[in-house]
Write a protein that holds these residues in place. Structure first.
Motif, PDB file in Angstrom:
ATOM      1  N   SER A 192       9.478   1.293   9.441  1.00  0.00           N
ATOM      2  CA  SER A 192      10.294   2.359   8.808  1.00  0.00           C
ATOM      3  C   SER A 192      10.804   2.273   9.006  1.00  0.00           C
ATOM      4  CB  SER A 192       9.925   3.680   8.840  1.00  0.00           C
ATOM      5  OG  SER A 192       9.432   3.798  10.431  1.00  0.00           O
ATOM      6  N   THR A 220       0.597  -1.399   0.001  1.00  0.00           N
ATOM      7  CA  THR A 220      -0.221   0.100  -0.256  1.00  0.00           C
ATOM      8  C   THR A 220       0.299   1.207  -0.193  1.00  0.00           C
ATOM      9  OG1 THR A 220      -0.001   0.214   2.386  1.00  0.00           O
ATOM     10  CG2 THR A 220      -2.232  -1.188   1.475  1.00  0.00           C
ATOM     11  N   SER A 221       2.292   0.743   0.667  1.00  0.00           N
ATOM     12  CA  SER A 221       2.471   2.022   0.299  1.00  0.00           C
ATOM     13  C   SER A 221       4.544   1.612   0.426  1.00  0.00           C
ATOM     14  CB  SER A 221       2.545   3.451   1.049  1.00  0.00           C
ATOM     15  OG  SER A 221       3.483   2.834   2.727  1.00  0.00           O
ATOM     16  N   PHE A 222       5.124   2.764  -0.106  1.00  0.00           N
ATOM     17  CA  PHE A 222       6.669   2.177  -0.007  1.00  0.00           C
ATOM     18  C   PHE A 222       7.574   3.641  -0.360  1.00  0.00           C
ATOM     19  CE2 PHE A 222      10.532   0.038  -1.630  1.00  0.00           C
ATOM     20  CZ  PHE A 222      11.222   0.466  -0.884  1.00  0.00           C
ATOM     21  N   GLY A 223       8.067   3.968   0.176  1.00  0.00           N
ATOM     22  CA  GLY A 223       8.362   5.851  -0.398  1.00  0.00           C
ATOM     23  C   GLY A 223       9.778   6.164   1.209  1.00  0.00           C
ATOM     24  N   ASP A 230       2.101  18.194   5.684  1.00  0.00           N
ATOM     25  CA  ASP A 230       0.605  17.661   5.861  1.00  0.00           C
ATOM     26  C   ASP A 230      -0.509  19.198   5.755  1.00  0.00           C
ATOM     27  OD1 ASP A 230       1.773  15.540   5.398  1.00  0.00           O
ATOM     28  OD2 ASP A 230       1.704  14.234   7.437  1.00  0.00           O
ATOM     29  N   ALA A 281      12.062   1.912  -4.883  1.00  0.00           N
ATOM     30  CA  ALA A 281      12.304   3.605  -4.143  1.00  0.00           C
ATOM     31  C   ALA A 281      13.385   3.841  -4.449  1.00  0.00           C
ATOM     32  CB  ALA A 281      11.451   3.668  -3.147  1.00  0.00           C
ATOM     33  N   SER A 284       4.158  -3.251   7.497  1.00  0.00           N
ATOM     34  CA  SER A 284       4.939  -2.017   8.031  1.00  0.00           C
ATOM     35  C   SER A 284       5.672  -2.201   8.995  1.00  0.00           C
ATOM     36  CB  SER A 284       3.699  -1.751   8.051  1.00  0.00           C
ATOM     37  OG  SER A 284       2.486  -2.152   7.593  1.00  0.00           O
ATOM     38  N   SER A 337      11.498  10.014   2.660  1.00  0.00           N
ATOM     39  CA  SER A 337      10.919  10.923   3.565  1.00  0.00           C
ATOM     40  C   SER A 337      11.665  12.483   1.976  1.00  0.00           C
ATOM     41  CB  SER A 337      11.669  11.363   4.193  1.00  0.00           C
ATOM     42  OG  SER A 337      12.831  11.073   4.870  1.00  0.00           O
ATOM     43  N   THR A 360       2.335  -3.297   3.907  1.00  0.00           N
ATOM     44  CA  THR A 360       1.517  -4.048   3.057  1.00  0.00           C
ATOM     45  C   THR A 360       0.686  -5.026   3.726  1.00  0.00           C
ATOM     46  OG1 THR A 360       3.282  -6.030   3.839  1.00  0.00           O
ATOM     47  CG2 THR A 360       4.013  -4.888   2.610  1.00  0.00           C
ATOM     48  N   SER A 409       9.704   3.906   4.239  1.00  0.00           N
ATOM     49  CA  SER A 409       8.698   3.929   4.581  1.00  0.00           C
ATOM     50  C   SER A 409       7.910   2.880   4.621  1.00  0.00           C
ATOM     51  CB  SER A 409       7.458   4.931   5.995  1.00  0.00           C
ATOM     52  OG  SER A 409       8.739   5.562   6.502  1.00  0.00           O
ATOM     53  N   TRP A 410       7.072   2.143   4.460  1.00  0.00           N
ATOM     54  CA  TRP A 410       6.263   0.938   4.067  1.00  0.00           C
ATOM     55  C   TRP A 410       5.222   0.319   4.762  1.00  0.00           C
ATOM     56  CZ3 TRP A 410      10.924  -0.210   6.477  1.00  0.00           C
ATOM     57  CH2 TRP A 410      10.767  -1.676   7.418  1.00  0.00           C
TER      58      TRP A 410
END
Length: 593
Positions: free
Chosen positions: A241, A200-203, A489, A267, A239, A205, A221, A218-219
């Protein structure tokens, strides 16, 4: 008794005797005859004598000398002669019973029901019963007495016994139907397609760091049994970081494994190695007392949200807050744009909408809008005495400006005006219902975390030229614009308002006055920012925006190269612009490599 009645009685008695002698009943014989003749079953037969279950056969019969005929099972009382259709499911013997007073006679006829064998599904399996996305399962089956075998879901007819390998896209239930002469049978198996693991996320900062500087990887799954990150990080939770500090550009690859398959994501963290030797030398070359030189400078550069270089020289030091003069206009305009985003201020409504009765607003200025004030097309003059007066109020200063004569009808030309920005600040203050300094802090200062940005004068802050700032605070403002109005944010400006500064709003209006050299390349203007002409920013597609101040403070930002810089000094506008032009190619050289 008379004669006639006696004759009639005798005739009636004779008639009754005749009827009795003639007899009656089903076979046509009289009672006397029935007493001596038993019932007769001349025939009782089935045609055909052999049928399939539920199909028709005809029973036919002929009986005589009967008072009743009964056929069982199921037909009951019948005439002496006749026929009837039967549809037995099993072999059946039908019995006909003929009856009269002399007794009974019976006969039988059998209808043989030939039971054909029904088809049977002996086995139907899927191996394996659960597969990963894109995986295969083998269907296997055996049947008996089948004349036709088929599988649904697009498979169609198949052999009576066999196997078939399928790769369903989603969980599918297959139904096998075997059909024979005696009936059908069916059976189902389900092939479950397991959900694939999801990343769902992997990136990272940061998009880039200098060698050895950290960034956070951070990731997140789901549907996983194992997560690995390479190079070098190995097995990890589903999940999480990690802080990474590579010494060279590194592409991190996450592999998520689960019952439903494997997914990967990448990434890349770019490790840049800047060499600011030439930039440092160029900045220091401006230190001195000669023409075009400065007593001191402060310089800060950020690229993609990270400060990568800072330097100070002469009588100024890093972190110092100094007067930035007209470089105040861009931050002030940002606060007013924030009010417009919140619906508190319409940039294109006459300012009298918000001034109300606070000051007396002249008729010749009735069409002035806030947008005209921000883009120097209101017709107001450059300044007014109250701009330098710390003892008055913003309201009183606005009235003083309102009383000034116009240089031209509102909207007709471009004329750089500090007085116009002062009036815009008062309009915003009226629209928000709070003092300017509080307004600015709420809309800009707090969301951006500005630690030292402030305006000179509490009651009459100089909106377009009286701010103090260090380079760090100002770079937070430029980064907000480069990031489409966002700060982390937080949304400081709408994306539309942040982008509004990149297109010139001078249009075809004649330019009657601007406080920069004619050859500066600053030809466009929008909401506090000068916009460089295309030939003024070689090496970049732009847009390139700046906001030089009277004392030489020169902030700028480049949307193509995604960087901004702040060059502070206490000299003059042209000196700041000249230094900017001189060091700009050295910055692009490092970014491009």
């Amino acid at each position: 008794m008379p004669l006639i009645p006696a004759v009639r009685f005798a005739a009636a008695l004779a008639l009754l005797t005749t009827i009795s002698a003639c007899g009656g009943g089903g076979g046509g014989g009289g009672e006397d005859r029935a007493a001596t003749a038993a019932p007769v079953v001349r025939s009782f037969a089935a045609n055909p004598t052999s049928v399939l279950p539920g199909t028709a056969a005809t029973l036919s019969w002929d009986a005589a000398n009967v008072t009743s005929v009964r056929i069982e099972p199921g037909l009951g009382e019948r005439a002496a002669q006749g026929s009837a259709t039967v549809r037995p499911l099993l072999t059946t013997t039908y019995t006909l019973t003929a009856t009269n007073s002399a007794g009974t006679r019976s006969a039988s006829a059998q209808v043989t029901v030939t039971v054909l064998p029904a088809a049977r599904v002996d086995s139907f399996t899927a191996n394996p019963a659960a597969v990963a996305e894109g995986g295969s399962s083998e269907l296997q089956w055996t049947t008996s007495d089948a004349t036709l075998v088929s599988i649904d879901n697009g498979v169609g007819p198949v052999p009576a016994d066999g196997s078939l390998t399928l790769s369903p896209a989603t969980t599918t239930t297959y139904r096998l139907t075997a059909t024979g002469l005696g009936g059908s049978d069916s059976r189902e198996v389900t092939v479950t397609v397991l959900p694939p693991p999801a990343i769902t996320s992997f990136g990272l900062s940061l998009a880039s760091v200098q060698a050895g500087e950290p960034a956070t990887l951070s990731w997140a799954t789901r549907e996983t049994t194992e997560v690995r990150i390479e190079p070098g990080l190995g097995a990890q939770p589903a999940s999480g970081s990690l802080s990474v500090s590579p010494t060279a550009t590194t592409t991190y690859r996450l592999t998520a494994t689960g019952p439903g398959g494997v997914r990967t994501a990448e990434a890349t963290l770019k490790v840049v190695s800047y060499d600011w030797t030439e930039l440092s030398a160029a900045l220091d070359s401006y230190l001195g007392s000669g023409e075009g030189q400065v007593d001191g400078y402060i310089f800060a550069l950020e690229i993609r949200g990270r400060t990568v270089f800072e330097r100070a020289g002469g009588n100024l030091r890093k972190g110092m807050r100094i007067p930035i003069a007209s470089a105040s206009k861009a931050p002030s305009a940002a606060a007013i744009l924030a009010l417009a985003d919140q619906g508190l201020l319409d940039l294109d409504a006459p300012v009298s909408t918000y001034i109300g009765s606070a000051i007396s607003w002249p008729l010749d200025k009735a069409t002035i809008t806030t947008r005209m004030l921000l883009n120097h097309s209101s017709g107001l003059p450059f300044g007014s005495a109250c701009l330098e007066d710390d003892t008055t109020t913003l309201q009183a200063c606005a009235q003083e400006i309102a009383n000034l004569p116009l240089n031209f009808p509102p909207g007709a030309a471009f004329f750089y005006s500090g007085a116009g920005y002062q009036l815009a600040g008062f309009v915003a203050q009226q629209a928000a219902g709070i003092p300017w300094t509080q307004l600015f802090q709420q809309r800009i200062g707090t969301p951006l975390g500005l630690a030292g940005f402030s305006y000179v004068g509490n009651d009459n802050p100089r909106i377009g030229g009286g701010a103090l700032s260090d380079t760090s605070d100002y770079l937070r403002i430029t980064r907000m614009f480069l990031d489409g109005g966002r700060a982390g944010d937080a949304t400081v400006l709408s994306e539309q308002s942040a982008a509004s500064v990149t297109g010139s709003q001078i249009g075809a209006r004649p330019v009657l006055f601007k406080p920069v050299a004619p050859d500066s390349g600053l030809d466009g203007y929008s909401n506090g920012w000068w916009i460089s002409a295309a030939d003024a920013h070689p090496g970049s597609a732009g847009p390139e925006l700046s906001d030089p101040g009277l004392f030489g403070a020169t902030p700028w930002m480049d949307f193509d190269k995604d960087y901004s810089a702040a060059l502070w000094m206490v000299e003059g506008t042209d000196t700041g612009v000249d230094m900017w032009r001189a060091i700009r190619p050295l910055i692009l050289e490092q970014i491009d490599q």
